[in-house]
Motif scaffolding. Structure first.
Motif, mmCIF file in Angstrom:
data_model
loop_
_atom_site.group_PDB
_atom_site.id
_atom_site.type_symbol
_atom_site.label_atom_id
_atom_site.label_comp_id
_atom_site.label_asym_id
_atom_site.label_seq_id
_atom_site.Cartn_x
_atom_site.Cartn_y
_atom_site.Cartn_z
ATOM 1 N N UNK A 53 3.812 2.202 8.795
ATOM 2 C CA UNK A 53 4.895 2.886 8.947
ATOM 3 C C UNK A 53 5.072 4.251 8.370
ATOM 4 N N UNK A 54 3.552 4.706 8.046
ATOM 5 C CA UNK A 54 3.611 6.032 7.348
ATOM 6 C C UNK A 54 3.663 7.058 8.639
ATOM 7 N N UNK A 58 3.004 11.896 6.213
ATOM 8 C CA UNK A 58 2.753 11.128 4.791
ATOM 9 C C UNK A 58 1.281 10.560 4.853
ATOM 10 N N UNK A 59 0.638 10.219 5.884
ATOM 11 C CA UNK A 59 -0.767 9.908 5.959
ATOM 12 C C UNK A 59 -1.927 11.025 5.588
ATOM 13 N N UNK A 60 -1.271 12.247 5.789
ATOM 14 C CA UNK A 60 -2.137 13.587 5.559
ATOM 15 C C UNK A 60 -2.137 13.719 3.945
ATOM 16 N N UNK A 61 -0.764 13.407 3.574
ATOM 17 C CA UNK A 61 -0.700 13.729 2.118
ATOM 18 C C UNK A 61 -1.591 12.531 1.269
ATOM 19 N N UNK A 153 8.211 10.868 0.086
ATOM 20 C CA UNK A 153 8.286 9.851 1.394
ATOM 21 C C UNK A 153 9.234 8.516 1.047
ATOM 22 N N UNK A 154 10.147 8.641 0.907
ATOM 23 C CA UNK A 154 11.248 7.620 0.228
ATOM 24 C C UNK A 154 11.009 6.446 1.183
ATOM 25 N N UNK A 155 11.264 6.551 2.576
ATOM 26 C CA UNK A 155 11.274 5.445 3.373
ATOM 27 C C UNK A 155 9.695 4.692 3.595
ATOM 28 N N UNK A 156 8.584 5.549 3.350
ATOM 29 C CA UNK A 156 7.378 4.847 3.391
ATOM 30 C C UNK A 156 7.227 4.055 1.972
ATOM 31 N N UNK A 157 7.927 4.580 0.908
ATOM 32 C CA UNK A 157 7.676 4.014 -0.421
ATOM 33 C C UNK A 157 8.139 2.489 -0.284
ATOM 34 N N UNK A 158 9.413 2.341 0.348
ATOM 35 C CA UNK A 158 9.986 0.940 0.527
ATOM 36 C C UNK A 158 8.914 0.257 1.469
ATOM 37 N N UNK A 159 8.518 0.363 2.561
ATOM 38 C CA UNK A 159 7.464 -0.128 3.278
ATOM 39 C C UNK A 159 6.315 -0.142 2.529
ATOM 40 N N UNK A 160 5.683 0.661 1.971
ATOM 41 C CA UNK A 160 4.373 0.308 0.983
ATOM 42 C C UNK A 160 4.694 -0.725 -0.026
ATOM 43 N N UNK A 161 5.745 -0.972 -0.739
ATOM 44 C CA UNK A 161 6.019 -1.651 -1.662
ATOM 45 C C UNK A 161 6.177 -3.285 -1.167
ATOM 46 N N UNK A 163 4.854 -4.269 1.886
ATOM 47 C CA UNK A 163 3.657 -4.762 2.599
ATOM 48 C C UNK A 163 2.279 -4.493 1.918
ATOM 49 N N UNK A 164 2.364 -3.870 0.772
ATOM 50 C CA UNK A 164 0.694 -4.026 0.256
ATOM 51 C C UNK A 164 0.626 -4.928 -0.865
ATOM 52 N N UNK A 165 -0.246 -5.850 -0.535
ATOM 53 C CA UNK A 165 -0.432 -7.187 -1.349
ATOM 54 C C UNK A 165 -1.797 -6.919 -1.993
ATOM 55 N N UNK A 166 -1.851 -6.883 -3.330
ATOM 56 C CA UNK A 166 -3.233 -6.723 -4.077
ATOM 57 C C UNK A 166 -3.765 -8.059 -4.008
ATOM 58 N N UNK A 167 -5.203 -7.763 -3.656
ATOM 59 C CA UNK A 167 -6.001 -9.023 -3.677
ATOM 60 C C UNK A 167 -6.314 -9.448 -4.946
ATOM 61 N N UNK A 168 -6.244 -8.576 -5.982
ATOM 62 C CA UNK A 168 -6.328 -8.906 -7.305
ATOM 63 C C UNK A 168 -5.794 -7.752 -8.219
ATOM 64 N N UNK A 169 -4.922 -8.347 -9.155
ATOM 65 C CA UNK A 169 -4.117 -7.435 -10.045
ATOM 66 C C UNK A 169 -4.786 -7.654 -11.311
#
Length: 189
Positions: A53-54, A58-61, A153-161, A163-169
């Motif tokens: 959803x970026x 946002x992708x360029x940044x 990019x606040x809207x992207x921040x919500x989507x990122x949080x 949808x991103x799943x760490x394989x390993x923390x």
């Protein structure tokens, strides 16, 4: 050690054909540089749903801040106790995560590791070592740069949080219980 360094140089040469990407990008106008960086990071953007959803801006940044890294077999990317101040995307190759002299995870293409620092402001310490098993290509973004993009990019921040799943923390310790050959209890008792 010289032998390993030689093979890392050969591997790096095979990937870059001797071109210093940062030097070449330094000659480009800002817009062209951003376009090239998006292209260079396209594998990461296409492979991970957190970027779906970026916006183009946002992708360029993000692309301007993502760094390409190469590791040779045996290279340590993190040591136990080290500050986890970056998010890592494995593009190719494999790595092992070692905690208390035990391999607790094997990471490969498509995996993401680091810390969930975008959810809380603090930076944690690594609870494990991360070592390359094969020649590995990774893309990495530092915490400060990622947070700069997420704050803008606040809207992207919500989507990122979401949808991103760490394989390993790396900041979480894994409890490894050793099972005896009969499957009962721990061997450490």
């Amino acid at each position: 050690m010289c032998f390993k360094f030689y093979f890392l140089q050969v591997s790096t040469w095979a990937m870059t054909k001797g071109i210093d990407t940062q030097k070449v990008l330094g000659y480009c106008p800002k817009d062209m540089k951003a376009d090239i960086c998006v292209h260079l990071n396209r594998k990461v953007f296409n492979e991970h749903s957190c970027f779906r959803l970026a916006s183009d801006g946002c992708l360029r940044s993000l692309a301007m801040y993502l760094e390409s890294n190469h590791a040779a077999p045996g290279d340590l990317l993190y040591h136990t106790g080290e500050s986890v101040d970056a998010l890592w995307f494995v593009v190719s190759g494999s790595l092992e995560v070692i905690q208390d002299d035990e391999v607790v995870a094997i990471l490969g293409k498509g995996d993401v590791f680091g810390d969930e620092f975008w959810k809380c402001a603090k930076t944690g310490q690594s609870a494990a070592n991360v070592r390359a098993l094969t020649y590995t290509d990774l893309h990495m973004i530092k915490k400060e740069k990622l947070m700069e993009v997420l704050n803008f990019y606040k809207a992207f921040a919500n989507s990122f949080a979401r949808n991103l799943v760490l394989t390993y923390n790396l900041t979480n310790r894994v409890s490894v219980e050793k099972i005896n050959m009969f499957g009962f209890g721990s061997l450490d008792q």
